[in-house]
Design a protein around this motif. Structure first.
Motif, short mmCIF file in Angstrom:
data_model
loop_
_atom_site.label_atom_id
_atom_site.label_comp_id
_atom_site.label_asym_id
_atom_site.label_seq_id
_atom_site.Cartn_x
_atom_site.Cartn_y
_atom_site.Cartn_z
N GLY A 35 29.25 18.34 4.39
CA GLY A 35 29.88 19.65 4.34
C GLY A 35 30.44 19.95 2.98
O GLY A 35 30.14 19.26 2.00
N LEU A 36 31.26 20.99 2.94
CA LEU A 36 31.91 21.42 1.70
C LEU A 36 33.37 20.99 1.73
O LEU A 36 34.07 21.23 2.72
CB LEU A 36 31.80 22.94 1.57
CG LEU A 36 32.57 23.60 0.42
CD1 LEU A 36 32.00 23.14 -0.91
CD2 LEU A 36 32.50 25.12 0.54
N VAL A 37 33.82 20.37 0.65
CA VAL A 37 35.19 19.89 0.58
C VAL A 37 35.70 20.06 -0.84
O VAL A 37 34.91 20.03 -1.80
CB VAL A 37 35.27 18.41 1.03
CG1 VAL A 37 34.50 17.50 0.08
CG2 VAL A 37 36.70 17.94 1.19
N GLN A 38 37.00 20.23 -0.99
CA GLN A 38 37.58 20.35 -2.32
C GLN A 38 37.74 18.97 -2.95
O GLN A 38 37.86 17.96 -2.24
CB GLN A 38 38.94 21.03 -2.25
CG GLN A 38 38.86 22.53 -1.97
CD GLN A 38 40.20 23.21 -2.10
OE1 GLN A 38 41.24 22.62 -1.84
NE2 GLN A 38 40.19 24.48 -2.49
N ALA A 39 37.77 18.94 -4.24
CA ALA A 39 38.00 17.68 -4.96
C ALA A 39 39.30 17.05 -4.47
O ALA A 39 40.31 17.74 -4.27
CB ALA A 39 38.05 17.92 -6.45
N GLY A 40 39.24 15.73 -4.26
CA GLY A 40 40.38 15.01 -3.73
C GLY A 40 40.37 14.87 -2.22
O GLY A 40 41.16 14.11 -1.65
N GLY A 41 39.49 15.60 -1.57
CA GLY A 41 39.40 15.56 -0.12
C GLY A 41 38.57 14.40 0.38
O GLY A 41 38.12 13.55 -0.39
N LEU B 204 37.22 12.51 -3.10
CA LEU B 204 35.91 12.99 -3.54
C LEU B 204 36.00 13.75 -4.85
O LEU B 204 37.01 14.44 -5.12
CB LEU B 204 35.28 13.86 -2.45
CG LEU B 204 34.67 13.07 -1.29
CD1 LEU B 204 34.52 13.94 -0.06
CD2 LEU B 204 33.34 12.47 -1.70
N LYS B 205 34.96 13.63 -5.65
CA LYS B 205 34.88 14.28 -6.95
C LYS B 205 33.65 15.20 -6.99
O LYS B 205 32.69 14.96 -6.25
CB LYS B 205 34.75 13.22 -8.05
CG LYS B 205 35.86 12.19 -8.05
CD LYS B 205 35.61 11.11 -9.08
CE LYS B 205 36.71 10.07 -9.08
NZ LYS B 205 36.49 9.01 -10.10
N PRO B 206 33.67 16.20 -7.85
CA PRO B 206 32.49 17.09 -7.93
C PRO B 206 31.20 16.34 -8.20
O PRO B 206 30.14 16.73 -7.71
CB PRO B 206 32.86 18.02 -9.10
CG PRO B 206 34.35 18.08 -9.05
CD PRO B 206 34.78 16.70 -8.65
N GLU B 207 31.28 15.23 -8.93
CA GLU B 207 30.07 14.47 -9.23
C GLU B 207 29.54 13.70 -8.02
O GLU B 207 28.46 13.10 -8.10
CB GLU B 207 30.31 13.49 -10.40
CG GLU B 207 31.54 12.62 -10.26
CD GLU B 207 32.75 13.19 -10.98
OE1 GLU B 207 32.97 14.43 -10.90
OE2 GLU B 207 33.48 12.40 -11.61
N VAL C 291 31.17 19.01 -3.22
CA VAL C 291 32.57 18.88 -3.60
C VAL C 291 32.88 19.92 -4.66
O VAL C 291 32.30 19.90 -5.75
CB VAL C 291 32.89 17.47 -4.12
CG1 VAL C 291 34.38 17.32 -4.40
CG2 VAL C 291 32.43 16.40 -3.13
N SER C 292 33.80 20.81 -4.35
CA SER C 292 34.16 21.87 -5.29
C SER C 292 35.36 21.44 -6.14
O SER C 292 36.22 20.69 -5.68
CB SER C 292 34.49 23.15 -4.54
OG SER C 292 35.62 22.96 -3.71
N SER C 293 35.38 21.92 -7.37
CA SER C 293 36.47 21.54 -8.28
C SER C 293 37.65 22.49 -8.16
O SER C 293 37.59 23.51 -7.53
CB SER C 293 35.95 21.53 -9.72
OG SER C 293 35.40 22.79 -10.04
#
Length: 125
Positions: free
Chosen positions: A10-16, A85-88, A123-125
């Protein structure tokens, strides 16, 4: 033949965090090593983590300390807990299983005989 189906992307923000799950069916051998790989756009598929009931776990350097691979043998499921989690980390994540005599962990993609269809992690920043 072993059939693998991933879920949990799925989609999660950085750090999630996200938890991926892989359900194995067919002639799944509980003694075979399993692993997670990922493929980002424009890049080759790369090793993430592997687990063997005989010689433990191994992680890619980029995910050590953040990801945890585990297995529920009773339910033929493999998991990947992903924290911080990180964008990379954005990629399609694939579950894989080694063949009938593949009892030991491996980070080599060609050691894996069975693959799932993949699940997208963004992962979005």
């Amino acid at each position: 033949q072993v059939h693998l189906v991933e879920s949990g992307g799925g989609l999660v923000q950085a750090g999630g965090s996200l938890r991926l799950s892989c359900a194995a069916s067919g002639r799944a051998d509980g003694r075979s090593a399993m692993g997670w790989f990922r493929q980002a756009p424009g890049k080759e598929r790369e090793f993430v983590a592997t687990l063997s009931p005989f010689d433990g776990t191994q992680y890619a350097e980029s995910v050590k300390g953040r990801f945890t691979i585990s297995r529920d043998g009773a339910n033929d499921r493999l998991y990947l807990q992903m924290n911080n989690l990180k964008p990379e980390d954005t990629a399609v994540y694939y579950c894989a299983a080694r063949g009938p005599v593949g009892f030991y962990k491996s980070d080599w993609i060609n050691d894996y005989a069975y693959w799932g269809q993949g699940t997208q992690v963004t992962v979005s920043s």
